[in-house]
Design a protein around this motif. Structure first.
Motif, PDB file in Angstrom:
ATOM      1  N   PRO A  16       0.823  -1.216   0.000  1.00 33.86           N
ATOM      2  CA  PRO A  16       0.000   0.000   0.000  1.00 33.86           C
ATOM      3  C   PRO A  16       0.854   1.262   0.000  1.00 33.86           C
ATOM      4  O   PRO A  16       2.031   1.238   0.367  1.00 33.86           O
ATOM      5  N   VAL A  17       0.263   2.360  -0.421  1.00 37.84           N
ATOM      6  CA  VAL A  17       0.875   3.683  -0.278  1.00 37.84           C
ATOM      7  C   VAL A  17       0.242   4.313   0.952  1.00 37.84           C
ATOM      8  O   VAL A  17      -0.969   4.566   0.970  1.00 37.84           O
ATOM      9  N   PRO A  18       1.026   4.570   2.011  1.00 43.26           N
ATOM     10  CA  PRO A  18       0.430   5.102   3.244  1.00 43.26           C
ATOM     11  C   PRO A  18      -0.198   6.481   3.030  1.00 43.26           C
ATOM     12  O   PRO A  18       0.093   7.183   2.059  1.00 43.26           O
ATOM     13  N   ASP A  19      -1.032   6.878   3.957  1.00 42.22           N
ATOM     14  CA  ASP A  19      -1.661   8.195   3.932  1.00 42.22           C
ATOM     15  C   ASP A  19      -0.587   9.270   4.080  1.00 42.22           C
ATOM     16  O   ASP A  19       0.276   9.192   4.961  1.00 42.22           O
ATOM     17  N   LYS A  26       4.082  11.466  11.446  1.00 44.02           N
ATOM     18  CA  LYS A  26       5.072  10.564  12.058  1.00 44.02           C
ATOM     19  C   LYS A  26       6.496  11.094  11.861  1.00 44.02           C
ATOM     20  O   LYS A  26       7.348  10.964  12.752  1.00 44.02           O
ATOM     21  N   TYR A  27       6.742  11.680  10.711  1.00 43.70           N
ATOM     22  CA  TYR A  27       8.059  12.265  10.451  1.00 43.70           C
ATOM     23  C   TYR A  27       8.356  13.371  11.463  1.00 43.70           C
ATOM     24  O   TYR A  27       9.466  13.435  12.028  1.00 43.70           O
ATOM     25  N   GLN A  59      -0.064  11.267  -5.548  1.00 37.01           N
ATOM     26  CA  GLN A  59      -0.877  10.721  -6.624  1.00 37.01           C
ATOM     27  C   GLN A  59      -0.024   9.897  -7.585  1.00 37.01           C
ATOM     28  O   GLN A  59      -0.457   8.855  -8.084  1.00 37.01           O
ATOM     29  N   ARG A  60       1.206  10.350  -7.814  1.00 37.69           N
ATOM     30  CA  ARG A  60       2.102   9.592  -8.699  1.00 37.69           C
ATOM     31  C   ARG A  60       2.436   8.221  -8.093  1.00 37.69           C
ATOM     32  O   ARG A  60       2.548   7.225  -8.819  1.00 37.69           O
ATOM     33  N   LEU A  61       2.603   8.187  -6.781  1.00 40.69           N
ATOM     34  CA  LEU A  61       2.856   6.894  -6.137  1.00 40.69           C
ATOM     35  C   LEU A  61       1.648   5.985  -6.267  1.00 40.69           C
ATOM     36  O   LEU A  61       1.791   4.775  -6.512  1.00 40.69           O
ATOM     37  N   LEU A  62       0.461   6.531  -6.098  1.00 46.37           N
ATOM     38  CA  LEU A  62      -0.753   5.721  -6.234  1.00 46.37           C
ATOM     39  C   LEU A  62      -0.879   5.167  -7.651  1.00 46.37           C
ATOM     40  O   LEU A  62      -1.276   4.010  -7.852  1.00 46.37           O
ATOM     41  N   GLY A 523       2.899  -2.489   6.032  1.00 52.09           N
ATOM     42  CA  GLY A 523       3.096  -1.623   4.863  1.00 52.09           C
ATOM     43  C   GLY A 523       2.816  -0.164   5.105  1.00 52.09           C
ATOM     44  O   GLY A 523       2.646   0.601   4.138  1.00 52.09           O
ATOM     45  N   GLN A 524       2.794   0.263   6.369  1.00 52.01           N
ATOM     46  CA  GLN A 524       2.459   1.654   6.686  1.00 52.01           C
ATOM     47  C   GLN A 524       3.654   2.407   7.277  1.00 52.01           C
ATOM     48  O   GLN A 524       3.473   3.362   8.024  1.00 52.01           O
ATOM     49  N   GLY A 525       4.873   1.983   6.953  1.00 48.01           N
ATOM     50  CA  GLY A 525       6.056   2.678   7.438  1.00 48.01           C
ATOM     51  C   GLY A 525       6.277   3.987   6.700  1.00 48.01           C
ATOM     52  O   GLY A 525       5.742   4.212   5.613  1.00 48.01           O
ATOM     53  N   ILE A 526       7.101   4.853   7.304  1.00 48.45           N
ATOM     54  CA  ILE A 526       7.312   6.170   6.672  1.00 48.45           C
ATOM     55  C   ILE A 526       8.533   6.214   5.767  1.00 48.45           C
ATOM     56  O   ILE A 526       8.611   7.066   4.887  1.00 48.45           O
ATOM     57  N   ASP A 527       9.492   5.304   5.953  1.00 49.07           N
ATOM     58  CA  ASP A 527      10.749   5.467   5.220  1.00 49.07           C
ATOM     59  C   ASP A 527      10.615   5.162   3.736  1.00 49.07           C
ATOM     60  O   ASP A 527      11.089   5.921   2.892  1.00 49.07           O
TER      61      ASP A 527
END
Length: 633
Positions: A16-19, A26-27, A59-62, A523-527
């Motif tokens: 997934p692409v996180p929110d 989180k950053y 949007q590009r990641l999605l 799949g919701q990590g920030i890095d």
């Protein structure tokens, strides 16, 4: 990244692409924990990013997720490995030291290696037939088992990392022209042994034994040029030196054999001196005068050019290492896969060999030709390249500071009895340890496997958090080991009230770290997300957004603590070097009888010290257990 699903792979969801807003939140919490002086500016830049380029990049990641199997893996591979110019040993390639072997004579050692290689060939053929059982883990709800992506297991023996002046390349080897021979390294010389022939199939165990014995019996020649040392150089330097070697046809043939072999077997006729020993030594689990740290040094780098550092070809994924005193271990090139794909196979194959009956007394004569010795034609430039690589590598080896701690006062079962994840517990122990030594928290990297998703590799579990910072400050109030902080509580609580307050802060830190761990493996990590946003801008030819050029972002990604849980079948020692000059590396193995920690640092930093870290970590583990026992209802 090689994308080759196998027929037995079960359909897996895409990563997934996180929110976007949650990731930025989180950053900022990371900035609060490790770079608080930069927090105000980071908030301004974050707000501008969310109001500006952020949503477009998101949007590009999605869209990328819709058209690729895994939107992150190719970019991650380049960012984590292929674009990094550092030398592979110590900086990237991990090492593992298993239980030492005992052989009555050289022939027994040759039989052991022949049997291990025979089992490795069996394993390779099971991969060719797509026969691996799909690994599974508990789903998030804990009620069912979820399949994991097995791509790494199938690819790890088929990938070679070729150096480049700008970026390295992963060569994906086919099974027609590769994997049918092995390379044996002995006295800095390489020998090619066919393990299959087109006219007769596999060679036998007895034939392999005789081929290995022939190599073992060859005496060292001081004139042998240590060509393997070139693979220890910085990647652009090695790429340039490789081009010089390739000008000669014989050298080109040798390099092709090295690239296309199944694996490298290192027969090491030397032991590292006591200068590589661990001052924290507690017992005599190892043999002779060699302890944990010495053997891990051996596995990681071979002791440099003065010892066994040239008896390797570090670009090759899989190196099995057998020392003259029975040392048994491996080193592997990390871009091809994570530790579970390599260590598990190594241990399983070793166990199969260990269970075999002793060899009988006779060897049937073999009519195979002698192993092919790789002869090199070296120009003056190549000889100069080798000398330079020896000097640079020896300096790196001498700089590495290693300490092994076997903590046995309690085990992961005690931690579980407190309803705490052992991994979360160790990560918080590492935070406490760093704070005690240096008076602050730093960006902390822990590998988070994301194999629940197709072609998933890892994301980063970050253990430094505002909650962890509040807890370690409370633990260290009045602690003589910690440096003074500017935020000491004016009304310090006494006795049991203080202990209860510390426990409350600890519970919050545990809750936060548990969520961080679960977010990452789901799949919701920030890095990976932040990396993907950077690469999306780069790929479109757009300027890097200001948030990624900020000093806070650099600090948050300067991993002065690089950690990983290394789960093995047996009590083995595994480790690696720090990833930054002023950092620590810490691998830990959670065992039924305790915890094995391998801690690394660089002597040249002056502020970091592996033994001091290990000793303080031991005290942290003791203090945390006392805290839990004192506040247990």
């Amino acid at each position: 990244m090689p994308h080759s699903f196998r027929p037995r792979d079960e359909p897996l969801p895409s990563l997934p692409v996180p929110d976007l807003e949650i990731t930025i939140q989180k950053y900022l919490q990371q900035v609060e924990a490790v770079a608080p002086n930069h927090l105000e500016r980071a908030r301004v830049l974050a707000k501008a990013f969310l109001a500006g380029p952020g949503p477009k990049l998101q949007q590009r990641l999605l869209e990328r997720r819709q058209r690729t199997t895994n939107w992150a893996t190719d970019w991650w591979l380049n960012d984590m490995y292929l674009s990094v110019p550092l030398a592979l040993p110590i900086n990237s390639n991990p090492g593992l030291a298993a239980r030492p072997k005992q052989f009555a004579n050289q022939r027994e050692a040759a039989v052991f290696l022949a049997r291990f290689l025979t089992e490795l060939l069996n394993y390779q053929e099971s991969l060719d037939r797509s026969e691996l059982e799909v690994e599974r883990v508990k789903s998030k709800d804990g009620k069912s088992l979820q399949p994991l992506c097995m791509a790494q297991h199938y690819q790890v023996l088929r990938i070679y990392r070729r150096p480049g002046k700008e970026v390295d390349t992963q060569i994906v080897l086919d099974r027609v022209s590769s994997g049918n021979h092995i390379i044996v390294a002995h006295h800095n010389q390489f020998y090619s042994i066919p393990v299959r022939a087109s006219d007769r199939g596999r060679v036998t165990e007895a034939e392999l034994t005789q081929q290995i014995l022939k190599i073992m019996e060859i005496q060292a020649d001081p004139r042998t040029p240590p060509v393997g040392i070139l693979t220890t150089a910085r990647r652009p330097v090695w790429a340039q030196a490789r081009e010089e070697l390739l000008k000669d046809d014989q050298n080109r043939h040798n390099i092709e054999l090295l690239e296309r072999c199944l694996c490298v077997v290192c027969i090491d006729d030397d032991v590292l001196p006591g200068t590589f020993n661990n001052p924290l030594r507690r017992d005599d689990r190892w043999i002779g005068n060699r302890d944990y740290a010495n053997v891990l040094h051996h596995a990681l780098h071979g002791g440099g050019s003065r010892h066994l550092g040239a008896n390797r070809w570090f670009d090759k994924t899989f190196h099995a290492i057998l020392g003259k005193d029975g040392m048994w271990g491996l080193t592997y090139e990390h871009s091809a896969g994570e530790a579970p794909a390599v260590f598990t196979a190594f241990e399983e194959l070793t166990e199969k060999v260990d269970a075999m009956p002793p060899p009988d007394g006779n060897l049937i004569p073999s009519h195979l030709p002698a192993p092919e010795k790789l002869e090199w034609h070296l120009s003056e430039q190549s000889l100069s390249d080798i000398r330079d690589a020896m000097t640079t590598f020896d300096a790196l080896v001498e700089d590495l500071d290693l300490c092994i701690l076997w903590f046995e006062e309690y085990s992961k079962e005690f931690v579980k009895s407190c309803n705490i994840s052992p991994d979360v517990y160790v990560q918080l122990a590492l935070q406490l340890t760093y704070f005690r030594l240096h008076g602050q928290l730093v960006a902390t990297y822990e590998s988070a496997g994301i194999r629940r998703f197709a072609l998933g590799r890892v994301d980063c579990i970050r253990a430094a958090s505002p909650e962890a910072l509040a807890w370690v400050k409370a633990m260290c109030q009045g602690d003589p080991e910690s440096q003074p902080t500017s935020q000491q509580s004016a009304d310090q609580e006494e006795g049991s009230k203080r202990e209860e307050k510390i426990k409350e802060l600890f519970d919050l830190a545990v809750e936060r770290q548990s969520k961080e761990m679960m977010d990452n493996i789901m799949g919701q990590g920030i890095d990976n997300h932040l990396m993907g946003l950077r690469y999306a801008a780069k790929e479109a030819g757009e300027p890097v957004p200001d948030i990624f050029a900020d000093e806070a972002y650099k600090i948050v990604n300067h991993f002065a603590l690089s950690t990983s849980q290394v789960t093995t079948r047996n009590d083995v020692i595994a480790g690696y070097g720090p990833v930054v000059p002023d950092g620590y590396g810490c691998a830990y193995n959670l065992r039924k009888n305790g915890f094995i920690f391998s801690v690394s640092a660089f002597h040249s930093d002056g502020c970091t010290n592996a033994m001091r870290f290990a000793q303080t970590l031991e005290h942290s583990m003791q203090a945390m257990a006392a805290m839990l026992k004192n506040t247990k209802q």
